[in-house]
Structure formats: structure tokens, C-alpha cells
Design a protein around this motif. Structure first.
Motif, PDB file in Angstrom:
ATOM      1  N   ASN A 297      23.004  13.791   5.117  1.00 20.03           N
ATOM      2  CA  ASN A 297      22.917  15.115   5.734  1.00 20.03           C
ATOM      3  C   ASN A 297      22.504  14.983   7.196  1.00 20.03           C
ATOM      4  N   LEU A 298      23.333  15.506   8.067  1.00 22.03           N
ATOM      5  CA  LEU A 298      23.064  15.433   9.498  1.00 22.03           C
ATOM      6  C   LEU A 298      22.633  16.798  10.025  1.00 22.03           C
ATOM      7  N   SER A 299      21.533  16.816  10.731  1.00 24.84           N
ATOM      8  CA  SER A 299      21.086  18.041  11.384  1.00 24.84           C
ATOM      9  C   SER A 299      21.830  18.206  12.706  1.00 24.84           C
ATOM     10  N   ALA A 300      21.679  19.361  13.305  1.00 24.71           N
ATOM     11  CA  ALA A 300      22.289  19.586  14.622  1.00 24.71           C
ATOM     12  C   ALA A 300      21.740  18.581  15.635  1.00 24.71           C
ATOM     13  N   THR A 301      20.472  18.219  15.486  1.00 23.26           N
ATOM     14  CA  THR A 301      19.865  17.224  16.377  1.00 23.26           C
ATOM     15  C   THR A 301      20.496  15.854  16.165  1.00 23.26           C
ATOM     16  N   ASP A 302      20.757  15.499  14.899  1.00 21.31           N
ATOM     17  CA  ASP A 302      21.406  14.228  14.586  1.00 21.31           C
ATOM     18  C   ASP A 302      22.800  14.164  15.211  1.00 21.31           C
ATOM     19  N   ILE A 303      23.556  15.240  15.054  1.00 21.42           N
ATOM     20  CA  ILE A 303      24.923  15.278  15.575  1.00 21.42           C
ATOM     21  C   ILE A 303      24.921  15.147  17.099  1.00 21.42           C
ATOM     22  N   ALA A 304      24.004  15.829  17.732  1.00 20.38           N
ATOM     23  CA  ALA A 304      23.908  15.742  19.190  1.00 20.38           C
ATOM     24  C   ALA A 304      23.556  14.320  19.627  1.00 20.38           C
ATOM     25  N   ALA A 305      22.683  13.659  18.889  1.00 19.00           N
ATOM     26  CA  ALA A 305      22.298  12.284  19.221  1.00 19.00           C
ATOM     27  C   ALA A 305      23.467  11.324  19.051  1.00 19.00           C
ATOM     28  N   ILE A 306      24.257  11.516  17.997  1.00 14.32           N
ATOM     29  CA  ILE A 306      25.434  10.680  17.751  1.00 14.32           C
ATOM     30  C   ILE A 306      26.440  10.833  18.889  1.00 14.32           C
ATOM     31  N   GLU A 307      26.686  12.064  19.293  1.00 16.01           N
ATOM     32  CA  GLU A 307      27.659  12.326  20.346  1.00 16.01           C
ATOM     33  C   GLU A 307      27.163  11.855  21.714  1.00 16.01           C
ATOM     34  N   LYS A 308      25.868  11.862  21.904  1.00 20.24           N
ATOM     35  CA  LYS A 308      25.315  11.330  23.142  1.00 20.24           C
ATOM     36  C   LYS A 308      25.415   9.809  23.183  1.00 20.24           C
ATOM     37  N   ALA A 309      25.265   9.185  22.016  1.00 24.66           N
ATOM     38  CA  ALA A 309      25.337   7.720  21.943  1.00 24.66           C
ATOM     39  C   ALA A 309      26.736   7.198  22.195  1.00 24.66           C
ATOM     40  N   VAL A 310      27.753   8.008  21.837  1.00 27.84           N
ATOM     41  CA  VAL A 310      29.144   7.568  21.980  1.00 27.84           C
ATOM     42  C   VAL A 310      29.933   8.637  22.750  1.00 27.84           C
ATOM     43  N   PRO A 311      29.733   8.726  24.060  1.00 23.28           N
ATOM     44  CA  PRO A 311      30.484   9.709  24.849  1.00 23.28           C
ATOM     45  C   PRO A 311      31.971   9.344  24.871  1.00 23.28           C
ATOM     46  N   PRO A 312      32.871  10.296  24.681  1.00 28.79           N
ATOM     47  CA  PRO A 312      34.309   9.996  24.655  1.00 28.79           C
ATOM     48  C   PRO A 312      34.797   9.248  25.887  1.00 28.79           C
ATOM     49  N   GLU A 313      34.254   9.605  27.040  1.00 30.16           N
ATOM     50  CA  GLU A 313      34.718   8.986  28.290  1.00 30.16           C
ATOM     51  C   GLU A 313      34.269   7.530  28.421  1.00 30.16           C
ATOM     52  N   GLU A 314      33.339   7.100  27.572  1.00 31.70           N
ATOM     53  CA  GLU A 314      32.859   5.727  27.634  1.00 31.70           C
ATOM     54  C   GLU A 314      33.631   4.770  26.726  1.00 31.70           C
ATOM     55  N   VAL A 315      34.459   5.325  25.852  1.00 36.37           N
ATOM     56  CA  VAL A 315      35.233   4.482  24.935  1.00 36.37           C
ATOM     57  C   VAL A 315      36.340   3.781  25.722  1.00 36.37           C
ATOM     58  N   ALA A 316      36.393   2.463  25.611  1.00 36.42           N
ATOM     59  CA  ALA A 316      37.346   1.667  26.391  1.00 36.42           C
ATOM     60  C   ALA A 316      38.658   1.495  25.653  1.00 36.42           C
ATOM     61  N   GLY A 317      39.758   1.678  26.386  1.00 33.34           N
ATOM     62  CA  GLY A 317      41.085   1.432  25.835  1.00 33.34           C
ATOM     63  C   GLY A 317      41.698   2.636  25.146  1.00 33.34           C
ATOM     64  N   ALA A 318      43.003   2.812  25.324  1.00 35.09           N
ATOM     65  CA  ALA A 318      43.734   3.865  24.615  1.00 35.09           C
ATOM     66  C   ALA A 318      43.829   3.503  23.137  1.00 35.09           C
ATOM     67  N   ARG A 319      44.117   4.465  22.301  1.00 36.40           N
ATOM     68  CA  ARG A 319      44.163   4.153  20.868  1.00 36.40           C
ATOM     69  C   ARG A 319      45.474   3.513  20.437  1.00 36.40           C
ATOM     70  N   TYR A 320      46.517   3.632  21.254  1.00 39.16           N
ATOM     71  CA  TYR A 320      47.796   2.970  20.975  1.00 39.16           C
ATOM     72  C   TYR A 320      48.302   2.311  22.259  1.00 39.16           C
ATOM     73  N   PRO A 321      49.110   1.259  22.134  1.00 36.46           N
ATOM     74  CA  PRO A 321      49.751   0.679  23.324  1.00 36.46           C
ATOM     75  C   PRO A 321      50.646   1.717  23.990  1.00 36.46           C
ATOM     76  N   GLU A 322      50.883   1.543  25.253  1.00 40.11           N
ATOM     77  CA  GLU A 322      51.690   2.510  26.023  1.00 40.11           C
ATOM     78  C   GLU A 322      53.080   2.705  25.411  1.00 40.11           C
ATOM     79  N   SER A 323      53.633   1.649  24.793  1.00 41.93           N
ATOM     80  CA  SER A 323      54.971   1.735  24.211  1.00 41.93           C
ATOM     81  C   SER A 323      55.046   2.727  23.067  1.00 41.93           C
ATOM     82  N   ARG A 324      53.898   3.047  22.448  1.00 41.72           N
ATOM     83  CA  ARG A 324      53.899   3.982  21.314  1.00 41.72           C
ATOM     84  C   ARG A 324      53.282   5.326  21.667  1.00 41.72           C
ATOM     85  N   SER A 325      52.766   5.454  22.885  1.00 41.59           N
ATOM     86  CA  SER A 325      52.080   6.697  23.244  1.00 41.59           C
ATOM     87  C   SER A 325      53.022   7.890  23.303  1.00 41.59           C
TER      88      SER A 325
END
Length: 330
Positions: A297-325
């Protein structure tokens, strides 16, 4: 195991589904049909009744792997498969088709491999922009009328395409990649799904294994694992950067007394009952771990902490190669 509604289809599925792809291909060596059946039996015993496959996984082998299990348990499971990608005898990708004639031929071929009379949820795996979506969904709707398919789904389409498709025939589910490291669905697609009462089936909710903590360097990947074959999230230094984010998430998991995979899956589950993750695995121990996420069970505080730990803009690399995008958000 709690059940949730698959969009507007009237079909109820387990809160957590099972992605079957890795049993046949892509994530290292395939398992035997016997081993595949054991893991599927274990999933069903634990209440997981929503199975996801596609005709292109293993060039049809994944569907065949399910056939023995389905012969014994057809009435106990909700079966989803897909069409669009075409492959050659050696597994090479030949192209993609949404042609109405091809759709009906692909459905018949899947029914034969699976050994069933009806597919519960039939997806367009990817959209071919050269074919009007109205024509393709019209052909899919014909399969519903013929009793070969119960409900329709799309995968990796745009909000505009989803709306056009839904005008032709109700769409039960949209499948797309969604996890704490892949959140682009949140801007337009999740709101569109909710507007139309379409379930979001989240594939790769563990970031293709990244969020399990089991993959920290290239030596952790087995022979033939496609993630080491040019996938941007796992190559050119991206893996090292992404592991640092995973380590931040691991701190939160440890504080909660759960595993890394469980905190990642619990985050997806917390996003709403209309979002259904379908993690896959070859190990019963991992299956149990995944199911255990439903008790986190995740509280609103837990969810906010998870999202702060893994900001979308910090994730490196696209999810597919350019040939499949080009096949995404079509």
C-alpha cells in the motif's frame, strides 16, 4: 486475487496479468513448452487469469506454447493476442500489415496455433499508417461478429487514432509501455483512455527488467537477449545512468520492507484500477514476488517520493531504437 473490468468489454481480469513473450523470445533463451506450462499453471493457481501473447513472439511459438495449457484451462483464463508484425521462416521481420484481409488471415492462424475457438482480446500490435484505422478496426469488428473475437484492443497508438477506432467499434484496451521509467502515456493517452472507458494494459511495467535490480551491467544479460542488441535504455552508457536511478528507488523499497520490483509494480497499480500491469517471468519465485506487489500500500507521500527518485527527464535512452520509433503513437 481481485478482478477489475477490462474497459467497456464486460470482461473481468485479474488485477495483475501475465506477459508471456519472454517464455519464447527476446529475453534470453526460450523455455520448453513443459516449463512454460509450469509457470502458467503457477500463475493461474495464484489467481492470475489474464494472459498476453502475440503472433510475432517467437514467430508463432509463444502462441503454440500456450496451447497445451489452454486445452486444460480455456474457461479459466482471459486470452489476449495480437497481429500486425510479419516474420519470415528464420524469424526475420518482414514488415507490418493492418490490411483487412491480412487481419482475418492472422486471426485464423492464431486461433489454430492457440488451439482455441475464440480470442478474448485481439489487439492491433502496431498501426500501419498506410491503412485507414477505420478499415482495420472494421475488419476486427467483423471478427467479433463472426464469434472469433470477444473484444478489441490497440497498442501504441495516438489519442486521435484511439478515438477514431472507438467510433467504429468499442475498444476495450489500449496496450502501451508504462512504468516509473516510462511515463509519456500520462500526458494524453491515459486521459483519452479514461474519457472513452478504455483500460490501459501496461506492458514492461518493470522497465524491461531494469526495475528488478537484476541488471546492472552487460554481463547480467543472457545469450540472445535483445536488450543488449541496441536497445537505447541498455546501451551507450545509458544502463549505468539508469541503474543510479534504480538505486534511489531501492532505498524507498528498503524503507517499505519490500523488494525493488514490488515498489515499482505497486506504483503502477496505485495509478488506478483501469491500469493493468502484465509483468512476465520465467521463474515462479519472481511470479510470487510480482503478485506480492498487490499487498504493498502506497500513500500519497510514498508515490511522491517514488516519482521524485525517478524523474522522467533523468531516464537515459529512448525505449526503442530510432528504426522502430515510427511505429509508436501512430
Amino acid at each position: 486475487m481481485r478482478k477489475v473490468s477490462l474497459g467497456q468489454s464486460g470482461i473481468n481480469v485479474s488485477r495483475l496479468g501475465f506477459g508471456c513473450m519472454g517464455l519464447a523470445e527476446f529475453y534470453g533463451e526460450a523455455v520448453s513448452n513443459n516449463e512454460a506450462e509450469k509457470i502458467l499453471e503457477a500463475a493461474l493457481d495464484r489467481g492470475v487469469n489474464f494472459l498476453d501473447t502475440a503472433d510475432m513472439y517467437g514467430s508463432g511459438r509463444n502462441e503454440e506454447q500456450l496451447s497445451g495449457f489452454l486445452k486444460k484451462h480455456r474457461e479459466d483464463v482471459v486470452l489476449a493476442t495480437k497481429f500486425a508484425f510479419q516474420r519470415g521462416e528464420k524469424g526475420e521481420l518482414l514488415g507490418m500489415s493492418n490490411d483487412p484481409k491480412y487481419i482475418k488471415e492472422a486471426c485464423d492462424a492464431s486461433l489454430k496455433r492457440l488451439g482455441v475457438d475464440v480470442i478474448d482480446l485481439y489487439y492491433m500490435h502496431r498501426r500501419d499508417r498506410n491503412v485507414p484505422i477505420e478499415d482495420s478496426v472494421g475488419a476486427m469488428a467483423d471478427l467479433v461478429k463472426a464469434g472469433k473475437v470477444r473484444a478489441l484492443g490497440l497498442s501504441e497508438v495516438s489519442a486521435d487514432t484511439l478515438r477514431k477506432a472507438n467510433d467504429v467499434h468499442p475498444i476495450a484496451a489500449l496496450q502501451s509501455e508504462y512504468s516509473i521509467v516510462t511515463r509519456d502515456m500520462e500526458a494524453e493517452m491515459i486521459p483519452a483512455c479514461r474519457e472513452l472507458n478504455v483500460a490501459l494494459v501496461a506492458y514492461s511495467p518493470l522497465g524491461r527488467g531494469l526495475l528488478t535490480g537484476a541488471y546492472r551491467n552487460e554481463s547480467d544479460f543472457g545469450k540472445g537477449d535483445y536488450r543488449m542488441m541496441g536497445n537505447p535504455r541498455f546501451s551507450d552508457g545509458a544502463l549505468e545512468k539508469n541503474v543510479s536511478l534504480v538505486d534511489q528507488l531501492a532505498v524507498i523499497a528498503e524503507e517499505k520492507g519490500v523488494s525493488l520490483a514490488q515498489i515499482a509494480l505497486a506504483w503502477v497499480v496505485a495509478k488506478g484500477d483501469d491500469i493493468i500491469p502484465i509483468p512476465g517471468t520465467k521463474k515462479i519465485s519472481r511470479l510470487d514476488e510480482n503478485i506480492g506487489a498487490l499487498n504493498v500500500n502506497l500513500s500519497a507521500t510514498d508515490i511522491a517520493a517514488i516519482e521524485k527518485a525517478v524523474p522522467p527527464e533523468e531516464v537515459a535512452g529512448a525505449r526503442y531504437p530510432e528504426s522502430r520509433s515510427s511505429t509508436l503513437n501512430a
